[in-house]
Scaffold this motif. Structure first.
Motif, PDB file in Angstrom:
ATOM      1  N   SER A 153       0.745  -1.081   0.146  1.00  0.00           N
ATOM      2  CA  SER A 153      -0.044  -0.020  -0.023  1.00  0.00           C
ATOM      3  C   SER A 153       0.726   1.330  -0.050  1.00  0.00           C
ATOM      4  O   SER A 153       2.113   1.395   0.417  1.00  0.00           O
ATOM      5  N   VAL A 154       0.110   2.377  -0.538  1.00  0.00           N
ATOM      6  CA  VAL A 154       0.865   3.330  -0.336  1.00  0.00           C
ATOM      7  C   VAL A 154       0.154   4.606   0.254  1.00  0.00           C
ATOM      8  O   VAL A 154      -1.171   4.756   0.139  1.00  0.00           O
ATOM      9  N   PRO A 155       0.266   4.795   1.774  1.00  0.00           N
ATOM     10  CA  PRO A 155      -0.612   5.720   2.456  1.00  0.00           C
ATOM     11  C   PRO A 155      -0.947   7.077   2.122  1.00  0.00           C
ATOM     12  O   PRO A 155       0.087   7.642   1.512  1.00  0.00           O
ATOM     13  N   GLY A 156      -2.015   7.499   2.139  1.00  0.00           N
ATOM     14  CA  GLY A 156      -2.474   8.779   1.724  1.00  0.00           C
ATOM     15  C   GLY A 156      -3.532   9.416   2.281  1.00  0.00           C
ATOM     16  O   GLY A 156      -4.395   8.605   3.181  1.00  0.00           O
ATOM     17  N   ASP A 157      -3.939  10.405   2.133  1.00  0.00           N
ATOM     18  CA  ASP A 157      -4.931  11.403   2.904  1.00  0.00           C
ATOM     19  C   ASP A 157      -6.197  10.462   2.613  1.00  0.00           C
ATOM     20  O   ASP A 157      -7.119  10.337   3.563  1.00  0.00           O
ATOM     21  N   PHE A 158      -6.608  10.030   1.410  1.00  0.00           N
ATOM     22  CA  PHE A 158      -7.855   9.384   1.153  1.00  0.00           C
ATOM     23  C   PHE A 158      -8.127   8.119   1.480  1.00  0.00           C
ATOM     24  O   PHE A 158      -9.327   7.456   1.157  1.00  0.00           O
ATOM     25  N   ASN A 159      -6.941   7.549   1.582  1.00  0.00           N
ATOM     26  CA  ASN A 159      -7.237   5.868   1.754  1.00  0.00           C
ATOM     27  C   ASN A 159      -6.800   5.422   3.177  1.00  0.00           C
ATOM     28  O   ASN A 159      -6.718   4.215   3.488  1.00  0.00           O
ATOM     29  N   LEU A 160      -6.669   6.416   4.081  1.00  0.00           N
ATOM     30  CA  LEU A 160      -6.175   5.766   5.664  1.00  0.00           C
ATOM     31  C   LEU A 160      -7.287   5.198   6.324  1.00  0.00           C
ATOM     32  O   LEU A 160      -6.864   4.254   6.990  1.00  0.00           O
ATOM     33  N   THR A 161      -8.467   5.445   5.842  1.00  0.00           N
ATOM     34  CA  THR A 161      -9.757   4.469   6.712  1.00  0.00           C
ATOM     35  C   THR A 161      -9.616   3.074   6.188  1.00  0.00           C
ATOM     36  O   THR A 161      -9.655   2.229   7.104  1.00  0.00           O
ATOM     37  N   LEU A 162      -9.140   2.984   4.810  1.00  0.00           N
ATOM     38  CA  LEU A 162      -9.191   1.761   4.179  1.00  0.00           C
ATOM     39  C   LEU A 162      -8.121   1.051   4.905  1.00  0.00           C
ATOM     40  O   LEU A 162      -8.106  -0.022   5.225  1.00  0.00           O
ATOM     41  N   LEU A 163      -7.287   1.517   5.031  1.00  0.00           N
ATOM     42  CA  LEU A 163      -5.725   1.028   5.534  1.00  0.00           C
ATOM     43  C   LEU A 163      -5.739   0.482   6.991  1.00  0.00           C
ATOM     44  O   LEU A 163      -5.281  -0.392   7.398  1.00  0.00           O
ATOM     45  N   ASP A 164      -6.833   1.456   7.902  1.00  0.00           N
ATOM     46  CA  ASP A 164      -7.133   0.945   8.897  1.00  0.00           C
ATOM     47  C   ASP A 164      -7.839  -0.269   9.154  1.00  0.00           C
ATOM     48  O   ASP A 164      -7.579  -1.243  10.072  1.00  0.00           O
ATOM     49  N   HIS A 165      -8.968  -0.478   8.130  1.00  0.00           N
ATOM     50  CA  HIS A 165      -9.419  -2.000   8.195  1.00  0.00           C
ATOM     51  C   HIS A 165      -8.759  -3.155   7.652  1.00  0.00           C
ATOM     52  O   HIS A 165      -8.577  -4.188   8.349  1.00  0.00           O
ATOM     53  N   LEU A 166      -7.639  -2.762   6.704  1.00  0.00           N
ATOM     54  CA  LEU A 166      -6.544  -3.845   6.334  1.00  0.00           C
ATOM     55  C   LEU A 166      -5.602  -4.085   7.442  1.00  0.00           C
ATOM     56  O   LEU A 166      -5.249  -5.571   7.621  1.00  0.00           O
ATOM     57  N   ILE A 167      -5.282  -3.143   8.459  1.00  0.00           N
ATOM     58  CA  ILE A 167      -4.407  -3.346   9.451  1.00  0.00           C
ATOM     59  C   ILE A 167      -5.250  -4.272  10.466  1.00  0.00           C
ATOM     60  O   ILE A 167      -4.734  -5.169  11.189  1.00  0.00           O
ATOM     61  N   ALA A 168      -6.424  -4.112  10.763  1.00  0.00           N
ATOM     62  CA  ALA A 168      -7.169  -4.651  11.727  1.00  0.00           C
ATOM     63  C   ALA A 168      -7.437  -6.143  11.428  1.00  0.00           C
ATOM     64  O   ALA A 168      -7.754  -6.613  12.249  1.00  0.00           O
ATOM     65  N   GLU A 169      -7.399  -6.634  10.206  1.00  0.00           N
ATOM     66  CA  GLU A 169      -7.717  -8.007   9.777  1.00  0.00           C
ATOM     67  C   GLU A 169      -6.515  -8.865   9.981  1.00  0.00           C
ATOM     68  O   GLU A 169      -5.426  -8.474   9.609  1.00  0.00           O
ATOM     69  N   PRO A 170      -6.702  -9.697  10.896  1.00  0.00           N
ATOM     70  CA  PRO A 170      -5.626 -10.614  11.464  1.00  0.00           C
ATOM     71  C   PRO A 170      -4.912 -11.471  10.476  1.00  0.00           C
ATOM     72  O   PRO A 170      -3.765 -11.708  10.583  1.00  0.00           O
ATOM     73  N   GLY A 171      -5.490 -11.858   9.352  1.00  0.00           N
ATOM     74  CA  GLY A 171      -4.920 -12.682   8.218  1.00  0.00           C
ATOM     75  C   GLY A 171      -4.112 -11.954   7.324  1.00  0.00           C
ATOM     76  O   GLY A 171      -3.421 -12.385   6.554  1.00  0.00           O
ATOM     77  N   LEU A 172      -4.193 -10.261   7.540  1.00  0.00           N
ATOM     78  CA  LEU A 172      -3.418  -9.504   6.336  1.00  0.00           C
ATOM     79  C   LEU A 172      -2.037  -8.941   6.983  1.00  0.00           C
ATOM     80  O   LEU A 172      -2.208  -8.521   8.144  1.00  0.00           O
ATOM     81  N   LYS A 173      -1.096  -8.934   6.321  1.00  0.00           N
ATOM     82  CA  LYS A 173       0.167  -8.165   6.750  1.00  0.00           C
ATOM     83  C   LYS A 173       0.141  -7.046   5.469  1.00  0.00           C
ATOM     84  O   LYS A 173       0.270  -7.093   4.629  1.00  0.00           O
ATOM     85  N   LEU A 174       0.147  -5.802   6.186  1.00  0.00           N
ATOM     86  CA  LEU A 174       0.067  -4.517   5.306  1.00  0.00           C
ATOM     87  C   LEU A 174       1.690  -4.052   5.319  1.00  0.00           C
ATOM     88  O   LEU A 174       2.199  -3.829   6.326  1.00  0.00           O
ATOM     89  N   ILE A 175       1.966  -3.712   3.915  1.00  0.00           N
ATOM     90  CA  ILE A 175       3.418  -3.461   3.519  1.00  0.00           C
ATOM     91  C   ILE A 175       3.277  -2.178   3.083  1.00  0.00           C
ATOM     92  O   ILE A 175       2.823  -2.109   2.041  1.00  0.00           O
ATOM     93  N   GLY A 176       3.760  -1.111   3.932  1.00  0.00           N
ATOM     94  CA  GLY A 176       3.745   0.261   3.217  1.00  0.00           C
ATOM     95  C   GLY A 176       4.834   0.305   2.290  1.00  0.00           C
ATOM     96  O   GLY A 176       6.163   0.113   2.431  1.00  0.00           O
ATOM     97  N   CYS A 177       4.492   1.252   1.207  1.00  0.00           N
ATOM     98  CA  CYS A 177       5.610   1.564   0.408  1.00  0.00           C
ATOM     99  C   CYS A 177       5.801   3.280   0.212  1.00  0.00           C
ATOM    100  O   CYS A 177       4.439   3.903   0.785  1.00  0.00           O
ATOM    101  N   CYS A 178       6.572   3.787  -0.114  1.00  0.00           N
ATOM    102  CA  CYS A 178       6.577   5.219  -0.131  1.00  0.00           C
ATOM    103  C   CYS A 178       5.886   5.969  -1.409  1.00  0.00           C
ATOM    104  O   CYS A 178       5.577   7.048  -1.203  1.00  0.00           O
ATOM    105  N   ASN A 179       5.800   5.421  -2.519  1.00  0.00           N
ATOM    106  CA  ASN A 179       5.141   5.770  -3.697  1.00  0.00           C
ATOM    107  C   ASN A 179       4.628   4.694  -4.613  1.00  0.00           C
ATOM    108  O   ASN A 179       4.845   3.629  -4.365  1.00  0.00           O
TER     109      ASN A 179
END
Length: 102
Positions: A63-89
Motif C-alpha cells: 500500500s501507499v498511505p495517503g489522505d484519502f485511503n487511511l480509513t481503508l488501511l485501518d481496516h486492512l491493518i485490523a484484519e488478523p490474516g493480512l500483513k500490510l506492507i507500506g511503500c513510499c510511492n
C-alpha cells in the motif's frame, strides 16, 4: 494457488432485503465458504474487502498511505490474516509487488 472466486449466484442473499430491520443481520456469503453474518450498522466496505482478501488467500498487501485511503488501511491493518506492507510511492509499490510475485 486457486484464483477462482466463484459464481455471483453463490453470494446472493436469501431475500431482496440487504439489511432486514427486524434483526439487523444478513447472510453475505453462501456456498463453499461458511456463511458470514454481518451486523449492518457496523459493516463497512473496507472491513468487507479485508475479510474477502483473506478468504481468497491473500496474505500480504502493498500500500501507499495517503489522505484519502487511511480509513481503508485501518481496516486492512485490523484484519488478523493480512500483513500490510507500506511503500513510499506507487512506483516503489509496483516494483516490490512484482519482485514479491517472482
Amino acid at each position: 494457488m486457486d484464483t477462482k472466486i466463484g459464481s455471483l449466484d453463490n453470494c446472493k442473499p436469501a431475500s431482496n432485503d440487504v439489511c432486514s430491520p427486524a434483526n439487523g443481520t444478513v447472510s453475505t456469503i453462501q456456498g463453499s465458504v461458511s456463511p458470514a453474518v454481518v451486523n449492518c450498522s457496523k459493516a463497512t466496505l473496507g472491513g468487507h474487502l479485508a475479510k474477502r482478501l483473506v478468504q481468497i488467500g491473500v496474505n500480504d498487501v502493498f500500500s501507499v498511505p495517503g489522505d484519502f485511503n487511511l480509513t481503508l488501511l485501518d481496516h486492512l491493518i485490523a484484519e488478523p490474516g493480512l500483513k500490510l506492507i507500506g511503500c513510499c510511492n506507487e512506483l516503489n509499490a509496483g516494483y516490490v509487488a512484482d519482485g514479491y510475485a517472482r
